[in-house]
Design a protein around this motif. Sequence first.
Motif, short mmCIF file in Angstrom:
data_model
loop_
_atom_site.label_atom_id
_atom_site.label_comp_id
_atom_site.label_asym_id
_atom_site.label_seq_id
_atom_site.Cartn_x
_atom_site.Cartn_y
_atom_site.Cartn_z
N ALA A 221 3.54 -16.42 -21.35
CA ALA A 221 2.29 -16.89 -20.75
C ALA A 221 1.84 -15.97 -19.63
N GLU A 222 2.79 -15.55 -18.81
CA GLU A 222 2.49 -14.61 -17.72
C GLU A 222 1.96 -13.28 -18.30
N ARG A 223 2.60 -12.81 -19.34
CA ARG A 223 2.19 -11.55 -19.98
C ARG A 223 0.77 -11.65 -20.53
N LEU A 224 0.45 -12.81 -21.11
CA LEU A 224 -0.87 -13.01 -21.73
C LEU A 224 -1.93 -13.45 -20.73
N GLY A 225 -1.50 -13.86 -19.54
CA GLY A 225 -2.45 -14.30 -18.53
C GLY A 225 -3.02 -15.69 -18.76
N VAL A 226 -2.23 -16.56 -19.39
CA VAL A 226 -2.69 -17.93 -19.60
C VAL A 226 -2.05 -18.86 -18.58
N ALA A 227 -2.71 -19.98 -18.32
CA ALA A 227 -2.23 -20.99 -17.38
C ALA A 227 -1.68 -22.18 -18.15
N GLY A 228 -1.04 -23.08 -17.42
CA GLY A 228 -0.56 -24.32 -18.03
C GLY A 228 0.87 -24.62 -17.66
N PHE A 229 1.57 -25.27 -18.60
CA PHE A 229 2.96 -25.65 -18.34
C PHE A 229 3.71 -25.78 -19.65
N ALA B 97 3.86 -28.03 -24.53
CA ALA B 97 3.20 -27.04 -23.69
C ALA B 97 1.71 -27.34 -23.67
N GLU B 98 1.10 -27.03 -22.54
CA GLU B 98 -0.36 -26.98 -22.47
C GLU B 98 -0.71 -25.58 -22.02
N VAL B 99 -1.63 -24.96 -22.73
CA VAL B 99 -1.99 -23.57 -22.52
C VAL B 99 -3.49 -23.47 -22.32
N GLU B 100 -3.90 -22.79 -21.26
CA GLU B 100 -5.31 -22.65 -20.94
C GLU B 100 -5.65 -21.20 -20.63
N GLY B 101 -6.78 -20.76 -21.14
CA GLY B 101 -7.25 -19.40 -20.88
C GLY B 101 -8.37 -19.06 -21.83
N SER B 102 -8.61 -17.77 -22.02
CA SER B 102 -9.61 -17.35 -22.99
C SER B 102 -9.15 -17.75 -24.38
N ALA B 103 -10.09 -17.94 -25.29
CA ALA B 103 -9.73 -18.36 -26.66
C ALA B 103 -8.75 -17.39 -27.29
N ASP B 104 -8.96 -16.10 -27.08
CA ASP B 104 -8.09 -15.08 -27.67
C ASP B 104 -6.67 -15.17 -27.11
N ALA B 105 -6.56 -15.28 -25.79
CA ALA B 105 -5.23 -15.35 -25.17
C ALA B 105 -4.51 -16.64 -25.56
N VAL B 106 -5.23 -17.75 -25.62
CA VAL B 106 -4.62 -19.01 -26.02
C VAL B 106 -4.14 -18.93 -27.46
N GLU B 107 -4.94 -18.34 -28.33
CA GLU B 107 -4.53 -18.17 -29.74
C GLU B 107 -3.26 -17.34 -29.85
N ARG B 108 -3.17 -16.27 -29.08
CA ARG B 108 -1.96 -15.44 -29.10
C ARG B 108 -0.75 -16.22 -28.59
N TRP C 121 2.75 -17.24 -30.54
CA TRP C 121 4.10 -17.04 -30.00
C TRP C 121 4.89 -18.35 -30.06
N LEU C 122 4.26 -19.46 -29.64
CA LEU C 122 4.95 -20.75 -29.64
C LEU C 122 5.42 -21.14 -31.04
N ALA C 123 4.67 -20.75 -32.06
CA ALA C 123 5.05 -21.08 -33.44
C ALA C 123 6.30 -20.32 -33.88
N GLN C 124 6.65 -19.25 -33.16
CA GLN C 124 7.86 -18.49 -33.46
C GLN C 124 8.97 -18.78 -32.45
N GLY C 125 8.60 -18.80 -31.18
CA GLY C 125 9.56 -19.03 -30.10
C GLY C 125 10.44 -17.82 -29.87
N PRO C 126 11.39 -17.94 -28.94
CA PRO C 126 12.31 -16.84 -28.66
C PRO C 126 13.32 -16.68 -29.80
N PRO C 127 14.07 -15.58 -29.81
CA PRO C 127 14.98 -15.31 -30.93
C PRO C 127 15.96 -16.43 -31.27
N ALA C 128 16.48 -17.15 -30.28
CA ALA C 128 17.48 -18.19 -30.55
C ALA C 128 16.87 -19.49 -31.07
N ALA C 129 15.55 -19.62 -30.99
CA ALA C 129 14.89 -20.85 -31.44
C ALA C 129 14.66 -20.83 -32.94
#
Length: 96
Positions: A28-36, A47-58, A62-70
């Motif tokens: 989220a920090e890398r993409l510049g989105v806000a939320g929690f 999660a709640e994600v807020e920002g430009s449509a493009d950044a939120v979509e990205r 990411w959330l649909a994949q998650g980190p490697p261990a997820a």
Amino acid sequence: MTQLVRRRVVVTGVVQGVGFRWAAAAEAERLGVAGFVRNLPDGTVEAEVEGSADAVERMLEWLAQGPPAASVSRCDVTEVAAAGERGFRIRGTSVG
């Protein structure tokens, strides 16, 4: 000015105990989105994600994949009203 959008996401699968929230906050920090992001008692991550449509979509991608261990099995996304929030936080587990 860029129109802000906000999405609520509930991520299902092996998503707790794998560093999901910390990795999500870094992305989220890398993409510049806000939320929690937080764990829910049923083993999902919300999660709640807020920002430009493009950044939120990205971020949603990411959330649909998650980190490697997820192992994400499902992401349920709903549109919510933008709140003008700044910054992205890891919240404590919701208790209900």
